[in-house]
Motif scaffolding. Structure first.
Motif, mmCIF file in Angstrom:
data_model
loop_
_atom_site.group_PDB
_atom_site.id
_atom_site.type_symbol
_atom_site.label_atom_id
_atom_site.label_comp_id
_atom_site.label_asym_id
_atom_site.label_seq_id
_atom_site.Cartn_x
_atom_site.Cartn_y
_atom_site.Cartn_z
ATOM 1 N N ARG A 55 0.836 -1.203 0.000
ATOM 2 C CA ARG A 55 0.000 0.000 0.000
ATOM 3 C C ARG A 55 0.866 1.246 0.000
ATOM 4 N N TYR A 56 0.214 2.373 -0.239
ATOM 5 C CA TYR A 56 0.786 3.661 0.105
ATOM 6 C C TYR A 56 0.438 3.842 1.577
ATOM 7 N N GLU A 57 1.414 4.194 2.384
ATOM 8 C CA GLU A 57 1.158 4.355 3.818
ATOM 9 C C GLU A 57 0.165 5.493 4.040
ATOM 10 N N ALA A 58 -0.875 5.207 4.796
ATOM 11 C CA ALA A 58 -1.900 6.197 5.127
ATOM 12 C C ALA A 58 -1.914 6.372 6.640
ATOM 13 N N PRO A 59 -2.197 7.563 7.125
ATOM 14 C CA PRO A 59 -2.181 7.797 8.570
ATOM 15 C C PRO A 59 -3.062 6.833 9.354
ATOM 16 N N GLY A 63 1.892 1.802 10.253
ATOM 17 C CA GLY A 63 2.508 0.725 11.011
ATOM 18 C C GLY A 63 1.740 -0.579 11.036
ATOM 19 N N CYS A 64 0.674 -0.700 10.272
ATOM 20 C CA CYS A 64 -0.123 -1.931 10.281
ATOM 21 C C CYS A 64 0.567 -3.054 9.516
ATOM 22 N N GLU A 65 0.545 -4.234 10.091
ATOM 23 C CA GLU A 65 1.057 -5.453 9.462
ATOM 24 C C GLU A 65 -0.045 -6.504 9.530
ATOM 25 N N GLY A 66 0.108 -7.568 8.745
ATOM 26 C CA GLY A 66 -0.896 -8.627 8.757
ATOM 27 C C GLY A 66 -2.276 -8.120 8.391
ATOM 28 N N VAL A 67 -2.336 -7.175 7.459
ATOM 29 C CA VAL A 67 -3.592 -6.504 7.113
ATOM 30 C C VAL A 67 -4.486 -7.416 6.272
ATOM 31 N N THR A 68 -5.750 -7.499 6.678
ATOM 32 C CA THR A 68 -6.750 -8.207 5.887
ATOM 33 C C THR A 68 -7.986 -7.330 5.736
ATOM 34 N N ALA A 69 -8.751 -7.632 4.706
ATOM 35 C CA ALA A 69 -10.041 -6.969 4.479
ATOM 36 C C ALA A 69 -11.043 -8.057 4.131
ATOM 37 N N GLN A 70 -12.176 -8.022 4.792
ATOM 38 C CA GLN A 70 -13.238 -8.995 4.520
ATOM 39 C C GLN A 70 -14.463 -8.240 4.037
ATOM 40 N N TYR A 71 -14.975 -8.679 2.892
ATOM 41 C CA TYR A 71 -16.154 -8.063 2.297
ATOM 42 C C TYR A 71 -17.275 -9.090 2.260
ATOM 43 N N SER A 72 -18.448 -8.698 2.739
ATOM 44 C CA SER A 72 -19.612 -9.582 2.696
ATOM 45 C C SER A 72 -20.852 -8.737 2.431
ATOM 46 N N CYS A 85 -5.762 -5.444 11.340
ATOM 47 C CA CYS A 85 -4.307 -5.381 11.270
ATOM 48 C C CYS A 85 -3.708 -5.534 12.661
ATOM 49 N N TYR A 86 -2.418 -5.722 12.683
ATOM 50 C CA TYR A 86 -1.642 -5.751 13.923
ATOM 51 C C TYR A 86 -0.751 -4.517 13.898
ATOM 52 N N LYS A 87 -0.836 -3.706 14.935
ATOM 53 C CA LYS A 87 -0.090 -2.447 14.986
ATOM 54 C C LYS A 87 1.386 -2.689 15.304
ATOM 55 N N GLY A 88 2.246 -2.170 14.431
ATOM 56 C CA GLY A 88 3.684 -2.181 14.664
ATOM 57 C C GLY A 88 4.417 -3.435 14.229
#
Length: 188
Positions: A55-59, A63-72, A85-88
């Motif tokens: 990604r482009y880092e957004a405020p 620092g987010c890692e392990g980022v997921t997105a779930q759409y339903s 996400c997990y911070k840091g």
């Protein structure tokens, strides 16, 4: 007695300032000429779990890692969006945010309006995506919005193949984005 109409900006301005303080300032423009989405998006093929490759880092995601997105799909035909996400680091504090999205009429399903803050909606454009696999889902997508300040690369696998990683980088560059601004996401 002061009429209600002139007070409206005085009430709304602090709310907008507070919202800006929570979200932060957007990053630099990484694409001054964001293209229209390349292909139509069929909602059933887009729903499900996505892993953020980069990604482009957004405020709001700093620092987010392990980022997921779930759409339903919701009962009101809007889309439920759950970002996690997990911070840091991958061992950091787990964070989750739930929002909603709606498909923009006339966009062939490729443009959404997404909200995590009440009545405030942001643009979410699926700029390109892979062909559906045997499971009927798109294997990857590249998401942006008109300002060129935000970019996400999503895959169905936490760790995409070297071939897919190279293809995503090439396609992001073809779409006019500055690859030097991309931050690759750590996945478990």
């Amino acid at each position: 007695m002061i009429p209600a109409q002139p007070l409206r900006p005085l009430i709304i301005a602090p709310i907008l300032l507070a919202l800006g303080a929570c979200v932060g300032s957007p990053g630099p423009v990484g694409n001054p000429a964001v293209p229209e989405p390349a292909r139509a998006v069929a909602l059933p093929a887009y729903l499900g779990t996505w892993y953020e490759y980069g990604r482009y880092e957004a405020p709001f995601q700093e620092g987010c890692e392990g980022v997921t997105a779930q759409y339903s799909l919701r009962e009101d035909d809007k889309i439920k969006v759950v970002n996690s996400c997990y911070k840091g680091s991958l061992e950091g504090e787990f964070k989750q945010s739930t929002g909603k999205a709606k498909v923009v009429d006339g966009s062939d399903g490729a443009k959404l309006k997404v909200s995590f803050f009440g009545p405030f909606y942001g643009d979410y454009w699926v700029l390109d995506r892979g062909e559906p696999g045997t499971n009927g889902q798109y294997p990857w997508s590249i998401v942006g919005e008109p300002s060129g300040r935000y970019l996400w690369m999503l895959t169905r696998e936490a760790k995409p193949s070297a071939e897919l990683r190279a293809a995503l980088e090439a396609r992001v560059r073809e779409l006019g984005y500055d690859w030097d601004l991309v931050r690759l996401t750590q996945q478990d």
